[in-house]
Motif scaffolding. Structure first.
Motif, PDB file in Angstrom:
ATOM      1  N   UNK A   6       0.831  -1.207   0.000  1.00  0.00           N
ATOM      2  CA  UNK A   6       0.000   0.000   0.000  1.00  0.00           C
ATOM      3  C   UNK A   6       0.866   1.257   0.000  1.00  0.00           C
ATOM      4  N   UNK A   7       1.969   1.225   0.760  1.00  0.00           N
ATOM      5  CA  UNK A   7       2.876   2.375   0.786  1.00  0.00           C
ATOM      6  C   UNK A   7       3.454   2.638  -0.604  1.00  0.00           C
ATOM      7  N   UNK A   8       3.909   1.575  -1.282  1.00  0.00           N
ATOM      8  CA  UNK A   8       4.461   1.764  -2.627  1.00  0.00           C
ATOM      9  C   UNK A   8       3.384   2.173  -3.624  1.00  0.00           C
ATOM     10  N   UNK A   9       2.143   1.727  -3.416  1.00  0.00           N
ATOM     11  CA  UNK A   9       1.049   2.167  -4.281  1.00  0.00           C
ATOM     12  C   UNK A   9       0.818   3.659  -4.123  1.00  0.00           C
ATOM     13  N   UNK A  10       0.840   4.146  -2.890  1.00  0.00           N
ATOM     14  CA  UNK A  10       0.654   5.578  -2.643  1.00  0.00           C
ATOM     15  C   UNK A  10       1.808   6.373  -3.233  1.00  0.00           C
ATOM     16  N   UNK A  11       3.038   5.868  -3.063  1.00  0.00           N
ATOM     17  CA  UNK A  11       4.203   6.536  -3.665  1.00  0.00           C
ATOM     18  C   UNK A  11       4.043   6.607  -5.179  1.00  0.00           C
ATOM     19  N   UNK A  12       3.592   5.512  -5.770  1.00  0.00           N
ATOM     20  CA  UNK A  12       3.397   5.477  -7.215  1.00  0.00           C
ATOM     21  C   UNK A  12       2.356   6.505  -7.661  1.00  0.00           C
ATOM     22  N   UNK A  13       1.255   6.597  -6.936  1.00  0.00           N
ATOM     23  CA  UNK A  13       0.210   7.546  -7.311  1.00  0.00           C
ATOM     24  C   UNK A  13       0.689   8.994  -7.174  1.00  0.00           C
ATOM     25  N   UNK A  14       1.395   9.298  -6.083  1.00  0.00           N
ATOM     26  CA  UNK A  14       1.863  10.666  -5.861  1.00  0.00           C
ATOM     27  C   UNK A  14       2.910  11.054  -6.894  1.00  0.00           C
ATOM     28  N   UNK A  18       2.786  13.912  -9.818  1.00  0.00           N
ATOM     29  CA  UNK A  18       3.778  14.972  -9.927  1.00  0.00           C
ATOM     30  C   UNK A  18       4.572  14.924 -11.235  1.00  0.00           C
ATOM     31  N   UNK A  19       4.425  13.861 -11.988  1.00  0.00           N
ATOM     32  CA  UNK A  19       5.063  13.787 -13.294  1.00  0.00           C
ATOM     33  C   UNK A  19       6.339  12.963 -13.354  1.00  0.00           C
ATOM     34  N   UNK A  20       6.688  12.306 -12.278  1.00  0.00           N
ATOM     35  CA  UNK A  20       7.872  11.447 -12.270  1.00  0.00           C
ATOM     36  C   UNK A  20       7.463  10.046 -12.710  1.00  0.00           C
ATOM     37  N   UNK A  21       7.339   9.848 -14.014  1.00  0.00           N
ATOM     38  CA  UNK A  21       6.788   8.591 -14.519  1.00  0.00           C
ATOM     39  C   UNK A  21       7.706   7.396 -14.278  1.00  0.00           C
ATOM     40  N   UNK A  22       9.017   7.600 -14.294  1.00  0.00           N
ATOM     41  CA  UNK A  22       9.946   6.498 -14.057  1.00  0.00           C
ATOM     42  C   UNK A  22       9.852   5.970 -12.638  1.00  0.00           C
ATOM     43  N   UNK A  23       9.832   6.870 -11.690  1.00  0.00           N
ATOM     44  CA  UNK A  23       9.697   6.478 -10.282  1.00  0.00           C
ATOM     45  C   UNK A  23       8.332   5.842 -10.047  1.00  0.00           C
ATOM     46  N   UNK A  24       7.329   6.397 -10.687  1.00  0.00           N
ATOM     47  CA  UNK A  24       5.978   5.881 -10.531  1.00  0.00           C
ATOM     48  C   UNK A  24       5.874   4.446 -11.046  1.00  0.00           C
ATOM     49  N   UNK A  25       6.478   4.178 -12.184  1.00  0.00           N
ATOM     50  CA  UNK A  25       6.435   2.827 -12.751  1.00  0.00           C
ATOM     51  C   UNK A  25       7.187   1.845 -11.854  1.00  0.00           C
TER      52      UNK A  25
END
Length: 57
Positions: A6-14, A18-25
């Protein structure tokens, strides 16, 4: 383990917002893997519980 998924899901969504697609993926992939591992562990424990429950009773 679900907590970390859940923590990584929230990080991915945030980060996606914010536009950091690499970190999000990357965070989304980690979240999926952790959720899959937690699901497998749950199913194994469930099966063993049912099998041992029948043997005990």
């Amino acid at each position: 383990m679900i907590k970390w998924a859940i923590i990584f899901l929230i990080i991915s969504l945030v980060t996606g917002w914010l536009g950091f697609s690499g970190v999000s993926a990357g965070a989304a992939t980690i979240s999926k893997v952790l959720f899959g591992i937690a699901l497998v562990i749950f199913l194994v424990i469930l099966v063993f519980g049912v099998i041992l429950g029948v043997l005990v009773f």
